[in-house]
Design an enzyme around this catalytic site. Structure first.
Site, short mmCIF file in Angstrom:
data_model
loop_
_atom_site.label_atom_id
_atom_site.label_comp_id
_atom_site.label_asym_id
_atom_site.label_seq_id
_atom_site.Cartn_x
_atom_site.Cartn_y
_atom_site.Cartn_z
N ASP A 1 -39.31 16.57 35.51
CA ASP A 1 -38.69 16.45 36.74
C ASP A 1 -37.61 16.63 36.99
O ASP A 1 -36.63 16.66 35.78
CB ASP A 1 -39.29 14.64 37.08
CG ASP A 1 -38.59 14.38 38.50
OD1 ASP A 1 -38.75 15.05 39.41
OD2 ASP A 1 -37.87 13.33 38.54
N ASP B 1 -34.75 15.29 40.05
CA ASP B 1 -33.91 14.21 40.49
C ASP B 1 -34.32 12.81 39.63
O ASP B 1 -35.36 12.52 39.54
CB ASP B 1 -34.15 14.27 41.95
CG ASP B 1 -33.50 15.16 42.97
OD1 ASP B 1 -32.69 15.24 43.25
OD2 ASP B 1 -34.27 16.11 42.79
N ASP C 1 -39.36 10.17 36.72
CA ASP C 1 -38.62 8.76 36.95
C ASP C 1 -39.31 8.06 38.09
O ASP C 1 -39.00 6.82 38.44
CB ASP C 1 -37.34 9.07 37.20
CG ASP C 1 -36.84 9.59 38.74
OD1 ASP C 1 -37.49 10.61 38.84
OD2 ASP C 1 -36.39 9.11 39.25
MG LIG Z 1 -37.54 12.47 40.33
#
Ligand SMILES: [Mg+2]
Length: 275
Positions: A30, A32, A211
């Site tokens: 991923d 961000d 995240d």
């Molecule tokens: Mg993310």
């Protein structure tokens, strides 16, 4: 302060699997919150140069590297700017493979015209509303109203003028923090894109780093892929802060501090791959 927070044993097992066969390893990552620190405005987020250097080295050592984001594909690609990798945009709807073939998830393709029709409607109907920002991701239209002076009124108008017509046109609506997303009504996720990129490849190890809640579909995808064949190994790595939703840490094998611990983990991955 330690940057590897939990799952030391799982991490060692993952590194051993990579060491045995780096070219049979796939890394999914991923952007961000995972390799780009979260900042106040998403447009200001950047992937630090030292991450890019590390990721470029990983591309030369591993079987495949893919960046998987909720951003539009071109936006994710601009941020990471690592060649030789695959990119997945808009939570799995857009895919660009490492060999350069680009496609929209086939089940979503037929909705592009209607999404674009709603995007044109939104541009016209919302033009008089201050602080409403449209983000046209081709397969998805995001309507942001965080900057609206009267958020309640903005939300009311967005729903009446655009969300209701979009729903009537058969599109799906998802809501987030000061945002509506209008998207094709198909079960496409980061997980379905991950499965698609793993399919038919001669790989034995898959690592997914993320995240947020949308990354849990990626965690599950690599776990299920590994369960299907006893020779395979999967590892889900969560980049954690105080705000991490519990399902993310629960679904992860390894927890690292965002984003410092992710740098540490990826450095160890590179060392295991002989870099
Ligand atoms: Mg993310």
């Amino acid at each position: 302060m330690p940057t590897i927070l939990a799952g030391e044993d799982a991490m060692q097992a993952c590194l051993a699997a990579v060491r045995r066969a780096p070219r049979a390893t796939a890394l999914f990552c991923d952007i961000d919150g995972t390799i780009a620190p979260i900042v106040g405005h998403p447009a200001d987020a950047v992937v630090p140069t030292r991450f890019k250097t590390l990721l470029r080295a990983l591309v030369t050592r591993l079987g495949s590297v893919a960046f998987v984001t909720g951003r539009a594909l071109d936006d994710g690609r601009r941020m990471v700017a690592v060649e030789g990798a695959a990119y997945v945009g808009t939570h799995g709807l857009q895919i660009l493979t490492a060999d350069g073939s680009s496609f929209t998830e086939p089940q979503a393709e037929r909705y592009i015209d209607v999404v674009q029709r709603i995007a044109a409607l939104a541009a016209e109907e919302l033009a008089d509303l201050d602080g409403v920002v449209l983000e046209d991701k081709r397969t998805v239209l995001a309507i942001h109203y965080r900057l609206a002076p009267d958020a309640d009124r903005a939300r009311h108008e967005i729903v009446a003028r655009v969300v209701e017509p979009a729903r009537a046109a058969g599109l799906a609506i998802s809501t987030g923090h000061f945002v509506y997303e209008i998207r094709p009504p198909v079960p496409v996720t980061k997980g379905t894109a991950t499965r698609r990129l793993l399919a038919g490849r001669d790989l034995v190890t898959a690592v997914f780093c993320g995240d947020d809640l949308t990354d849990v579909t990626g965690f599950e995808a690599v776990h299920r892929w590994a369960e299907a064949d006893a020779r395979r190994y999967a590892c889900a790595v969560a980049a954690v802060t105080a705000e991490t939703p519990p399902p993310v840490t629960e679904a992860a094998d390894v927890q690292v501090a965002a984003t410092e611990g992710m740098y540490e983990f990826l450095s160890r991955l590179l060392a295991a791959a002989g870099g």
